[in-house]
Scaffold this active site. Structure first.
Site, mmCIF file in Angstrom:
data_model
loop_
_atom_site.group_PDB
_atom_site.id
_atom_site.type_symbol
_atom_site.label_atom_id
_atom_site.label_comp_id
_atom_site.label_asym_id
_atom_site.label_seq_id
_atom_site.Cartn_x
_atom_site.Cartn_y
_atom_site.Cartn_z
ATOM 1 C CD GLN A 84 -2.687 -1.540 0.408
ATOM 2 O OE1 GLN A 84 -3.519 -0.699 0.077
ATOM 3 N NE2 GLN A 84 -2.612 -2.733 -0.173
ATOM 4 C CB SER A 128 -4.683 4.887 -8.282
ATOM 5 O OG SER A 128 -5.449 6.066 -8.417
ATOM 6 C CE1 TYR A 152 -0.749 8.128 -6.187
ATOM 7 C CE2 TYR A 152 -2.779 8.282 -7.458
ATOM 8 C CZ TYR A 152 -2.049 7.725 -6.433
ATOM 9 O OH TYR A 152 -2.610 6.741 -5.643
ATOM 10 N NE ARG A 216 -12.143 12.910 -8.677
ATOM 11 C CZ ARG A 216 -12.163 13.650 -9.790
ATOM 12 N NH1 ARG A 216 -13.135 13.477 -10.670
ATOM 13 N NH2 ARG A 216 -11.234 14.556 -10.004
#
Length: 326
Positions: A84, A128, A152, A216
Protein backbone atom coordinates in the site's frame (compact mmCIF):
# COMPACT_ATOMS: atom_id res chain seq x y z
CA UNK A 1 3.06 -13.42 8.46
CA UNK A 2 1.37 -10.61 6.54
CA UNK A 3 3.46 -7.59 5.55
CA UNK A 4 1.56 -4.34 4.95
CA UNK A 5 3.68 -1.60 3.43
CA UNK A 6 2.35 1.86 4.16
CA UNK A 7 0.88 0.17 7.20
CA UNK A 8 0.44 3.37 9.22
CA UNK A 9 -1.41 5.12 6.41
CA UNK A 10 -5.14 5.39 5.81
CA UNK A 11 -5.84 2.20 3.88
CA UNK A 12 -2.78 0.27 5.07
CA UNK A 13 -3.66 1.02 8.67
CA UNK A 14 -7.18 -0.34 8.24
CA UNK A 15 -5.80 -3.46 6.57
CA UNK A 16 -3.24 -4.07 9.31
CA UNK A 17 -5.77 -3.61 12.11
CA UNK A 18 -8.36 -5.83 10.41
CA UNK A 19 -5.87 -8.62 9.75
CA UNK A 20 -4.69 -8.50 13.37
CA UNK A 21 -8.28 -8.64 14.66
CA UNK A 22 -8.83 -11.72 12.51
CA UNK A 23 -5.91 -13.46 14.22
CA UNK A 24 -3.12 -12.93 11.70
CA UNK A 25 0.45 -11.96 12.52
CA UNK A 26 1.10 -8.58 10.89
CA UNK A 27 4.15 -6.43 10.29
CA UNK A 28 3.44 -2.85 9.22
CA UNK A 29 6.17 -0.91 7.41
CA UNK A 30 5.88 2.88 7.17
CA UNK A 31 8.34 5.77 7.03
CA UNK A 32 5.98 8.17 8.87
CA UNK A 33 6.60 10.88 6.30
CA UNK A 34 4.71 14.05 7.30
CA UNK A 35 2.71 14.33 4.07
CA UNK A 36 -0.04 15.02 6.59
CA UNK A 37 -0.01 15.12 10.41
CA UNK A 38 2.08 12.21 11.66
CA UNK A 39 -0.13 12.15 14.75
CA UNK A 40 -2.85 10.47 12.68
CA UNK A 41 -0.41 7.72 11.70
CA UNK A 42 0.69 7.24 15.30
CA UNK A 43 -2.93 6.83 16.38
CA UNK A 44 -3.37 4.30 13.58
CA UNK A 45 -0.42 2.29 14.89
CA UNK A 46 -1.86 2.35 18.40
CA UNK A 47 -5.23 1.13 17.12
CA UNK A 48 -3.54 -1.91 15.57
CA UNK A 49 -1.55 -2.56 18.75
CA UNK A 50 -4.77 -2.48 20.73
CA UNK A 51 -6.34 -4.94 18.29
CA UNK A 52 -3.42 -7.29 18.91
CA UNK A 53 -4.44 -7.64 22.57
CA UNK A 54 -7.29 -9.92 21.47
CA UNK A 55 -6.11 -11.08 18.04
CA UNK A 56 -2.91 -11.89 16.23
CA UNK A 57 0.45 -10.21 16.71
CA UNK A 58 1.44 -6.76 15.47
CA UNK A 59 4.84 -5.22 14.85
CA UNK A 60 5.50 -1.76 13.50
CA UNK A 61 8.72 -1.12 11.59
CA UNK A 62 9.67 2.46 10.79
CA UNK A 63 11.33 2.21 7.40
CA UNK A 64 11.04 3.11 3.73
CA UNK A 65 10.13 1.01 0.70
CA UNK A 66 13.01 2.78 -1.07
CA UNK A 67 15.38 0.96 1.31
CA UNK A 68 15.90 -2.30 -0.59
CA UNK A 69 17.64 -4.04 2.31
CA UNK A 70 14.82 -3.35 4.78
CA UNK A 71 12.22 -4.46 2.25
CA UNK A 72 14.16 -7.63 1.46
CA UNK A 73 14.44 -8.61 5.12
CA UNK A 74 10.73 -8.10 5.80
CA UNK A 75 9.46 -9.78 2.64
CA UNK A 76 11.70 -12.79 3.34
CA UNK A 77 9.58 -13.58 6.41
CA UNK A 78 6.19 -12.84 4.81
CA UNK A 79 3.62 -15.16 3.28
CA UNK A 80 1.53 -12.31 1.90
CA UNK A 81 2.50 -8.76 0.98
CA UNK A 82 -0.10 -6.02 0.73
CA UNK A 83 1.83 -3.20 -0.92
CA UNK A 84 0.00 0.00 0.00
CA UNK A 85 2.98 2.33 0.43
CA UNK A 86 2.99 5.24 -2.01
CA UNK A 87 3.39 8.96 -2.34
CA UNK A 88 -0.26 9.89 -2.65
CA UNK A 89 -1.76 13.05 -4.04
CA UNK A 90 -2.31 14.15 -7.62
CA UNK A 91 -1.42 17.75 -6.78
CA UNK A 92 1.72 16.69 -4.95
CA UNK A 93 2.79 14.73 -8.02
CA UNK A 94 2.37 17.79 -10.24
CA UNK A 95 4.71 19.71 -7.93
CA UNK A 96 7.30 16.95 -7.54
CA UNK A 97 6.96 14.16 -10.13
CA UNK A 98 10.40 12.65 -9.51
CA UNK A 99 9.65 11.98 -5.85
CA UNK A 100 6.42 10.24 -6.83
CA UNK A 101 8.29 8.09 -9.32
CA UNK A 102 10.99 7.26 -6.77
CA UNK A 103 8.54 6.04 -4.14
CA UNK A 104 5.76 4.58 -6.25
CA UNK A 105 7.85 2.89 -8.96
CA UNK A 106 11.27 2.23 -7.43
CA UNK A 107 9.68 1.27 -4.11
CA UNK A 108 7.42 -1.21 -5.87
CA UNK A 109 10.41 -2.70 -7.69
CA UNK A 110 12.09 -3.26 -4.33
CA UNK A 111 9.02 -5.16 -3.12
CA UNK A 112 8.87 -7.23 -6.32
CA UNK A 113 12.59 -8.04 -6.30
CA UNK A 114 12.30 -9.22 -2.71
CA UNK A 115 9.21 -11.28 -3.51
CA UNK A 116 11.01 -12.86 -6.46
CA UNK A 117 13.68 -14.16 -4.10
CA UNK A 118 11.47 -15.21 -1.21
CA UNK A 119 8.61 -17.12 -2.80
CA UNK A 120 5.67 -15.34 -1.14
CA UNK A 121 2.15 -16.67 -1.49
CA UNK A 122 0.87 -13.43 -3.05
CA UNK A 123 1.71 -9.76 -3.62
CA UNK A 124 -1.33 -7.48 -3.67
CA UNK A 125 -0.62 -4.06 -5.17
CA UNK A 126 -2.66 -0.94 -4.45
CA UNK A 127 -3.17 0.75 -7.81
CA UNK A 128 -5.52 3.63 -8.58
CA UNK A 129 -8.30 4.83 -10.84
CA UNK A 130 -5.86 7.61 -11.77
CA UNK A 131 -4.32 5.23 -14.32
CA UNK A 132 -7.36 5.77 -16.57
CA UNK A 133 -7.09 9.56 -16.88
CA UNK A 134 -9.19 10.67 -19.84
CA UNK A 135 -12.14 8.30 -20.06
CA UNK A 136 -12.93 6.61 -23.36
CA UNK A 137 -16.25 5.56 -21.88
CA UNK A 138 -17.90 5.28 -18.49
CA UNK A 139 -17.90 3.27 -16.35
CA UNK A 140 -14.22 2.35 -16.56
CA UNK A 141 -13.51 -1.24 -17.52
CA UNK A 142 -10.10 -2.76 -16.90
CA UNK A 143 -9.35 -3.37 -20.57
CA UNK A 144 -9.94 0.18 -21.79
CA UNK A 145 -6.98 2.41 -22.71
CA UNK A 146 -5.05 4.02 -19.88
CA UNK A 147 -4.08 7.66 -20.45
CA UNK A 148 -3.24 9.15 -17.03
CA UNK A 149 -3.29 12.94 -16.74
CA UNK A 150 -1.00 13.33 -13.73
CA UNK A 151 2.47 12.09 -12.71
CA UNK A 152 0.74 10.20 -9.89
CA UNK A 153 -1.38 8.28 -12.41
CA UNK A 154 1.68 7.58 -14.55
CA UNK A 155 3.60 6.23 -11.55
CA UNK A 156 0.75 3.93 -10.57
CA UNK A 157 0.41 2.64 -14.11
CA UNK A 158 4.16 2.00 -14.39
CA UNK A 159 4.21 0.16 -11.06
CA UNK A 160 1.13 -1.80 -12.03
CA UNK A 161 2.83 -2.95 -15.23
CA UNK A 162 5.91 -4.02 -13.29
CA UNK A 163 3.63 -6.04 -11.00
CA UNK A 164 2.10 -7.78 -14.02
CA UNK A 165 5.44 -8.44 -15.72
CA UNK A 166 7.14 -9.76 -12.59
CA UNK A 167 4.17 -12.02 -12.04
CA UNK A 168 4.46 -13.42 -15.56
CA UNK A 169 8.26 -13.67 -15.78
CA UNK A 170 9.13 -14.85 -12.30
CA UNK A 171 6.00 -16.80 -11.38
CA UNK A 172 5.02 -14.51 -8.50
CA UNK A 173 1.30 -14.60 -7.68
CA UNK A 174 0.29 -10.94 -7.99
CA UNK A 175 -2.96 -8.97 -8.00
CA UNK A 176 -3.41 -5.26 -8.73
CA UNK A 177 -6.44 -3.49 -7.28
CA UNK A 178 -7.41 -0.16 -8.82
CA UNK A 179 -8.94 1.82 -5.96
CA UNK A 180 -11.51 4.52 -6.67
CA UNK A 181 -11.31 7.55 -4.30
CA UNK A 182 -11.32 5.83 -0.93
CA UNK A 183 -12.83 7.59 2.10
CA UNK A 184 -13.83 6.84 5.67
CA UNK A 185 -12.48 7.08 9.24
CA UNK A 186 -8.82 8.22 9.44
CA UNK A 187 -8.77 9.45 5.85
CA UNK A 188 -6.21 12.09 4.94
CA UNK A 189 -7.31 15.55 6.12
CA UNK A 190 -6.52 17.08 2.72
CA UNK A 191 -9.03 14.94 0.80
CA UNK A 192 -12.33 16.43 -0.37
CA UNK A 193 -14.70 14.75 2.07
CA UNK A 194 -12.56 15.23 5.18
CA UNK A 195 -11.82 18.81 4.15
CA UNK A 196 -15.50 19.61 3.62
CA UNK A 197 -16.46 18.03 6.95
CA UNK A 198 -13.65 19.78 8.84
CA UNK A 199 -14.43 23.20 7.41
CA UNK A 200 -18.18 22.92 7.99
CA UNK A 201 -17.66 21.65 11.54
CA UNK A 202 -15.55 24.75 12.18
CA UNK A 203 -18.16 27.08 10.59
CA UNK A 204 -16.04 27.66 7.50
CA UNK A 205 -17.55 27.30 4.01
CA UNK A 206 -16.49 24.26 1.98
CA UNK A 207 -14.28 25.15 -0.98
CA UNK A 208 -14.86 23.45 -4.34
CA UNK A 209 -12.05 23.63 -6.90
CA UNK A 210 -13.45 24.28 -10.35
CA UNK A 211 -17.18 24.48 -11.02
CA UNK A 212 -17.93 21.29 -9.08
CA UNK A 213 -19.20 19.33 -12.07
CA UNK A 214 -16.38 16.79 -11.77
CA UNK A 215 -17.70 13.42 -10.62
CA UNK A 216 -16.07 10.77 -8.47
CA UNK A 217 -16.75 7.16 -7.59
CA UNK A 218 -16.18 7.32 -3.82
CA UNK A 219 -15.45 3.97 -2.17
CA UNK A 220 -15.88 3.36 1.56
CA UNK A 221 -12.72 2.02 3.17
CA UNK A 222 -14.44 -1.03 4.65
CA UNK A 223 -15.24 -2.22 1.11
CA UNK A 224 -11.57 -1.81 0.16
CA UNK A 225 -10.55 -3.87 3.19
CA UNK A 226 -12.98 -6.65 2.32
CA UNK A 227 -11.67 -6.85 -1.25
CA UNK A 228 -8.09 -7.19 -0.02
CA UNK A 229 -9.01 -9.73 2.64
CA UNK A 230 -10.59 -11.97 0.00
CA UNK A 231 -7.13 -12.41 -1.51
CA UNK A 232 -5.90 -14.27 1.56
CA UNK A 233 -8.20 -17.14 0.68
CA UNK A 234 -8.33 -17.42 -3.10
CA UNK A 235 -5.99 -17.53 -6.08
CA UNK A 236 -8.82 -16.78 -8.51
CA UNK A 237 -7.50 -13.28 -9.21
CA UNK A 238 -3.79 -14.10 -9.52
CA UNK A 239 -2.29 -12.27 -12.48
CA UNK A 240 -5.29 -9.95 -12.75
CA UNK A 241 -5.99 -6.24 -12.42
CA UNK A 242 -9.38 -5.30 -10.97
CA UNK A 243 -11.39 -2.18 -10.27
CA UNK A 244 -12.46 -1.78 -6.64
CA UNK A 245 -15.04 0.98 -6.50
CA UNK A 246 -18.57 1.67 -5.36
CA UNK A 247 -20.32 2.04 -8.78
CA UNK A 248 -21.99 5.12 -7.20
CA UNK A 249 -20.88 8.49 -8.57
CA UNK A 250 -21.53 12.00 -7.28
CA UNK A 251 -20.44 15.45 -8.40
CA UNK A 252 -18.03 17.35 -6.15
CA UNK A 253 -20.55 20.19 -5.86
CA UNK A 254 -23.27 17.75 -4.75
CA UNK A 255 -20.86 16.20 -2.25
CA UNK A 256 -20.01 19.62 -0.79
CA UNK A 257 -23.71 20.49 -0.60
CA UNK A 258 -24.54 17.19 1.12
CA UNK A 259 -21.86 17.73 3.77
CA UNK A 260 -22.78 21.38 4.23
CA UNK A 261 -26.51 20.60 4.63
CA UNK A 262 -25.76 17.90 7.22
CA UNK A 263 -23.52 20.07 9.39
CA UNK A 264 -24.00 23.80 8.76
CA UNK A 265 -26.73 24.52 6.18
CA UNK A 266 -26.37 28.27 6.65
CA UNK A 267 -22.91 28.28 5.02
CA UNK A 268 -22.33 29.19 1.40
CA UNK A 269 -20.16 27.07 -0.88
CA UNK A 270 -17.04 28.79 -2.17
CA UNK A 271 -15.30 28.05 -5.45
CA UNK A 272 -11.59 28.13 -6.26
CA UNK A 273 -9.41 27.59 -9.30
CA UNK A 274 -9.42 24.02 -10.58
CA UNK A 275 -6.26 22.09 -9.75
CA UNK A 276 -3.95 20.79 -12.47
CA UNK A 277 -3.93 17.03 -13.01
CA UNK A 278 -7.43 16.35 -11.66
CA UNK A 279 -9.47 13.87 -13.69
CA UNK A 280 -12.86 15.02 -14.97
CA UNK A 281 -14.80 11.89 -14.04
CA UNK A 282 -14.27 8.48 -12.42
CA UNK A 283 -16.74 5.61 -12.39
CA UNK A 284 -15.92 1.95 -11.76
CA UNK A 285 -17.24 -1.16 -13.43
CA UNK A 286 -16.62 -3.75 -10.70
CA UNK A 287 -18.11 -6.76 -12.47
CA UNK A 288 -14.70 -8.40 -12.92
CA UNK A 289 -13.97 -8.24 -9.18
CA UNK A 290 -17.46 -9.52 -8.54
CA UNK A 291 -16.89 -12.54 -10.76
CA UNK A 292 -13.40 -13.37 -9.49
CA UNK A 293 -13.57 -12.69 -5.76
CA UNK A 294 -17.25 -12.01 -5.04
CA UNK A 295 -16.66 -8.30 -4.48
CA UNK A 296 -19.76 -6.22 -3.93
CA UNK A 297 -19.71 -2.68 -2.52
CA UNK A 298 -21.91 -2.22 0.53
CA UNK A 299 -21.89 1.55 1.13
CA UNK A 300 -23.28 4.29 -1.11
CA UNK A 301 -21.83 7.76 -0.89
CA UNK A 302 -24.66 9.35 1.09
CA UNK A 303 -24.79 6.75 3.85
CA UNK A 304 -20.99 6.56 3.86
CA UNK A 305 -20.65 10.32 4.29
CA UNK A 306 -23.13 10.21 7.16
CA UNK A 307 -21.03 7.51 8.83
CA UNK A 308 -17.86 9.54 8.33
CA UNK A 309 -19.45 12.70 9.75
CA UNK A 310 -20.56 10.76 12.84
CA UNK A 311 -17.06 9.30 13.25
CA UNK A 312 -15.37 12.66 12.72
CA UNK A 313 -17.51 14.43 15.29
CA UNK A 314 -16.75 11.70 17.84
CA UNK A 315 -13.04 11.58 17.01
CA UNK A 316 -11.97 15.13 16.18
CA UNK A 317 -8.78 14.58 18.17
CA UNK A 318 -7.50 12.42 15.29
CA UNK A 319 -7.13 15.60 13.26
CA UNK A 320 -5.76 17.83 15.98
CA UNK A 321 -2.01 18.47 15.85
CA UNK A 322 -0.18 16.25 18.30
CA UNK A 323 3.04 17.08 20.09
CA UNK A 324 5.76 14.95 18.51
CA UNK A 325 8.44 13.61 20.76
CA UNK A 326 12.00 14.12 19.64
Amino acid sequence: MILVTGGAGFIGGHLAETFVREGHDVVALDNLEPFYDVGIKRRTIEAARTAAEDGGSYEFVEGDVRDAETVHDLVADAEYVFHQAAQAGVRTSVENPRKVDDINVEGTLNVLDAARESGVERVVFASSSSVYGKPVSLPYQEDQPTTPVSPYGVSKLAAENYVRVYGDLYDIPTVALRYFTVYGPRMRPNMAISNFVSRCTNDEPPVVYGDGSQTRDFTYVADIVRANAKLLDTDAADGETMNIGSTDTVSIETLATTVRDAIAPELDIEYGERQAGDAEHTHADVSKAGELIGYEPTEDIRSGVERFIDWYQDNREWYEPLVRSS
